[in-house]
Design a protein around this motif. Structure first.
Motif, PDB file in Angstrom:
ATOM      1  N   MET A   1       0.814  -1.205   0.000  1.00 44.03           N
ATOM      2  CA  MET A   1       0.000   0.000   0.000  1.00 44.03           C
ATOM      3  C   MET A   1       0.851   1.260   0.000  1.00 44.03           C
ATOM      4  N   ALA A   2       1.945   1.220   0.722  1.00 43.00           N
ATOM      5  CA  ALA A   2       2.783   2.412   0.824  1.00 43.00           C
ATOM      6  C   ALA A   2       3.362   2.818  -0.524  1.00 43.00           C
ATOM      7  N   ASP A   3       3.496   1.874  -1.440  1.00 41.61           N
ATOM      8  CA  ASP A   3       4.048   2.178  -2.759  1.00 41.61           C
ATOM      9  C   ASP A   3       2.978   2.336  -3.827  1.00 41.61           C
ATOM     10  N   SER A   4       1.720   2.241  -3.441  1.00 38.55           N
ATOM     11  CA  SER A   4       0.621   2.320  -4.407  1.00 38.55           C
ATOM     12  C   SER A   4      -0.012   3.701  -4.391  1.00 38.55           C
ATOM     13  N   GLU A   5      -0.523   4.110  -5.533  1.00 36.00           N
ATOM     14  CA  GLU A   5      -1.239   5.382  -5.603  1.00 36.00           C
ATOM     15  C   GLU A   5      -2.715   5.204  -5.304  1.00 36.00           C
ATOM     16  N   PHE A   6      -3.276   4.063  -5.702  1.00 35.79           N
ATOM     17  CA  PHE A   6      -4.688   3.766  -5.504  1.00 35.79           C
ATOM     18  C   PHE A   6      -4.823   2.408  -4.831  1.00 35.79           C
ATOM     19  N   CYS A   7      -5.804   2.281  -3.942  1.00 33.55           N
ATOM     20  CA  CYS A   7      -6.055   1.014  -3.259  1.00 33.55           C
ATOM     21  C   CYS A   7      -7.543   0.709  -3.321  1.00 33.55           C
ATOM     22  N   LEU A   8      -7.865  -0.462  -3.849  1.00 32.23           N
ATOM     23  CA  LEU A   8      -9.251  -0.888  -3.933  1.00 32.23           C
ATOM     24  C   LEU A   8      -9.798  -1.128  -2.536  1.00 32.23           C
ATOM     25  N   SER A   9     -10.993  -0.665  -2.290  1.00 29.72           N
ATOM     26  CA  SER A   9     -11.661  -0.856  -1.005  1.00 29.72           C
ATOM     27  C   SER A   9     -13.000  -1.547  -1.249  1.00 29.72           C
ATOM     28  N   PRO A  10     -12.960  -2.862  -1.519  1.00 31.24           N
ATOM     29  CA  PRO A  10     -14.208  -3.591  -1.798  1.00 31.24           C
ATOM     30  C   PRO A  10     -15.019  -3.809  -0.532  1.00 31.24           C
ATOM     31  N   LEU A  11     -16.247  -4.268  -0.707  1.00 30.95           N
ATOM     32  CA  LEU A  11     -17.077  -4.608   0.444  1.00 30.95           C
ATOM     33  C   LEU A  11     -16.416  -5.715   1.247  1.00 30.95           C
ATOM     34  N   GLY A  12     -16.788  -5.805   2.510  1.00 32.43           N
ATOM     35  CA  GLY A  12     -16.239  -6.823   3.386  1.00 32.43           C
ATOM     36  C   GLY A  12     -16.996  -8.141   3.269  1.00 32.43           C
ATOM     37  N   THR A  13     -16.830  -8.984   4.274  1.00 26.72           N
ATOM     38  CA  THR A  13     -17.468 -10.287   4.321  1.00 26.72           C
ATOM     39  C   THR A  13     -18.976 -10.155   4.211  1.00 26.72           C
ATOM     40  N   ASN A  14     -19.577 -11.017   3.413  1.00 28.12           N
ATOM     41  CA  ASN A  14     -21.025 -11.015   3.205  1.00 28.12           C
ATOM     42  C   ASN A  14     -21.533  -9.645   2.752  1.00 28.12           C
ATOM     43  N   GLU A  15     -20.713  -8.949   1.968  1.00 29.81           N
ATOM     44  CA  GLU A  15     -21.026  -7.627   1.435  1.00 29.81           C
ATOM     45  C   GLU A  15     -21.288  -6.589   2.522  1.00 29.81           C
ATOM     46  N   GLY A  16     -20.645  -6.785   3.657  1.00 25.15           N
ATOM     47  CA  GLY A  16     -20.764  -5.826   4.757  1.00 25.15           C
ATOM     48  C   GLY A  16     -19.724  -4.737   4.640  1.00 25.15           C
ATOM     49  N   ASP A  17     -19.725  -3.856   5.608  1.00 23.39           N
ATOM     50  CA  ASP A  17     -18.760  -2.757   5.610  1.00 23.39           C
ATOM     51  C   ASP A  17     -17.339  -3.295   5.675  1.00 23.39           C
ATOM     52  N   SER A  18     -16.462  -2.606   5.051  1.00 19.73           N
ATOM     53  CA  SER A  18     -15.051  -2.940   5.074  1.00 19.73           C
ATOM     54  C   SER A  18     -14.305  -1.746   5.628  1.00 19.73           C
ATOM     55  N   ASP A  19     -13.242  -2.007   6.336  1.00 20.37           N
ATOM     56  CA  ASP A  19     -12.424  -0.883   6.788  1.00 20.37           C
ATOM     57  C   ASP A  19     -11.124  -0.803   5.995  1.00 20.37           C
ATOM     58  N   ARG A  20     -11.129  -1.375   4.794  1.00 22.60           N
ATOM     59  CA  ARG A  20      -9.929  -1.343   3.956  1.00 22.60           C
ATOM     60  C   ARG A  20      -9.550   0.078   3.542  1.00 22.60           C
ATOM     61  N   PHE A  21     -10.510   0.981   3.589  1.00 18.13           N
ATOM     62  CA  PHE A  21     -10.230   2.373   3.252  1.00 18.13           C
ATOM     63  C   PHE A  21      -9.286   3.007   4.268  1.00 18.13           C
ATOM     64  N   LEU A  22      -9.355   2.563   5.536  1.00 19.07           N
ATOM     65  CA  LEU A  22      -8.552   3.198   6.575  1.00 19.07           C
ATOM     66  C   LEU A  22      -7.057   2.959   6.391  1.00 19.07           C
ATOM     67  N   PRO A  23      -6.600   1.718   6.196  1.00 20.30           N
ATOM     68  CA  PRO A  23      -5.166   1.567   5.915  1.00 20.30           C
ATOM     69  C   PRO A  23      -4.747   2.315   4.654  1.00 20.30           C
ATOM     70  N   ALA A  24      -5.624   2.353   3.659  1.00 20.91           N
ATOM     71  CA  ALA A  24      -5.307   3.098   2.444  1.00 20.91           C
ATOM     72  C   ALA A  24      -5.041   4.563   2.787  1.00 20.91           C
ATOM     73  N   LEU A  25      -5.940   5.173   3.549  1.00 20.05           N
ATOM     74  CA  LEU A  25      -5.759   6.573   3.940  1.00 20.05           C
ATOM     75  C   LEU A  25      -4.471   6.769   4.731  1.00 20.05           C
ATOM     76  N   LEU A  26      -4.216   5.873   5.666  1.00 25.02           N
ATOM     77  CA  LEU A  26      -3.039   6.010   6.519  1.00 25.02           C
ATOM     78  C   LEU A  26      -1.729   5.847   5.740  1.00 25.02           C
ATOM     79  N   TYR A  27      -1.757   5.077   4.678  1.00 29.21           N
ATOM     80  CA  TYR A  27      -0.570   4.893   3.841  1.00 29.21           C
ATOM     81  C   TYR A  27      -0.486   5.921   2.720  1.00 29.21           C
ATOM     82  N   GLY A  28      -1.449   6.813   2.619  1.00 32.30           N
ATOM     83  CA  GLY A  28      -1.433   7.815   1.560  1.00 32.30           C
ATOM     84  C   GLY A  28      -1.870   7.267   0.219  1.00 32.30           C
ATOM     85  N   CYS A  29      -2.622   6.191   0.253  1.00 36.28           N
ATOM     86  CA  CYS A  29      -3.095   5.523  -0.952  1.00 36.28           C
ATOM     87  C   CYS A  29      -4.564   5.912  -1.167  1.00 36.28           C
ATOM     88  N   ILE A  30      -4.891   6.409  -2.330  1.00 37.17           N
ATOM     89  CA  ILE A  30      -6.237   6.912  -2.608  1.00 37.17           C
ATOM     90  C   ILE A  30      -7.224   5.742  -2.670  1.00 37.17           C
TER      91      ILE A  30
END
Length: 133
Positions: A1-30
């Motif tokens: 993530m630290a070397d990526s410009e964009f990070c996919l933030s798909p839905l979580g398990t059973n199409e629930g909320d995912s917090d994948r956006f948070l590590p993306a934000l913290l690493y500076g990944c859009i």
């Protein structure tokens, strides 16, 4: 993530909320949200359009082309906007980590505009909207 410009933030398990956006934000990944009708976290008060992308899942096969067409200036602008968003996603004031005083950030943030404050702003906005109808 630290070397990526964009990070996919798909839905979580059973199409629930995912917090994948948070590590993306913290690493500076859009973050790239992949469903057009997906509600983004705290979207009533967080300016996601300024710091993330929303791509319809039918456009995922063209994602490489879509991302390549985003200018360097727009990417820089999105990263600057991310600086104001990531602290609003962290639950700093709840004091989960016993090694630091309550309300003190663990990544250098002040703790005053954390996820609790963001959540309260969402609730306040919803109450005001209900009161006006």
């Amino acid at each position: 993530m630290a070397d990526s410009e964009f990070c996919l933030s798909p839905l979580g398990t059973n199409e629930g909320d995912s917090d994948r956006f948070l590590p993306a934000l913290l690493y500076g990944c859009i973050p790239v949200f992949s469903l057009a009708d997906e509600a983004r976290p705290f979207e009533e008060v967080v300016p996601w359009d300024s710091c993330s992308l929303r791509v319809h899942e039918t456009d995922l096969p063209r994602l490489h082309t879509i991302l390549a067409n985003i200018s360097r200036a727009q990417r820089a602008s999105m990263r600057r906007a991310m600086c104001g968003v990531w602290p609003a996603m962290l639950w700093t004031r709840l004091g989960f980590a016993s090694s630091r005083p309550r309300g003190e950030g663990y990544l250098g943030e002040s703790g005053r505009a954390d996820a609790l404050a963001t959540f309260m702003a969402v609730l306040r906005r919803r109450v005001e909207a209900d009161a006006s109808t």
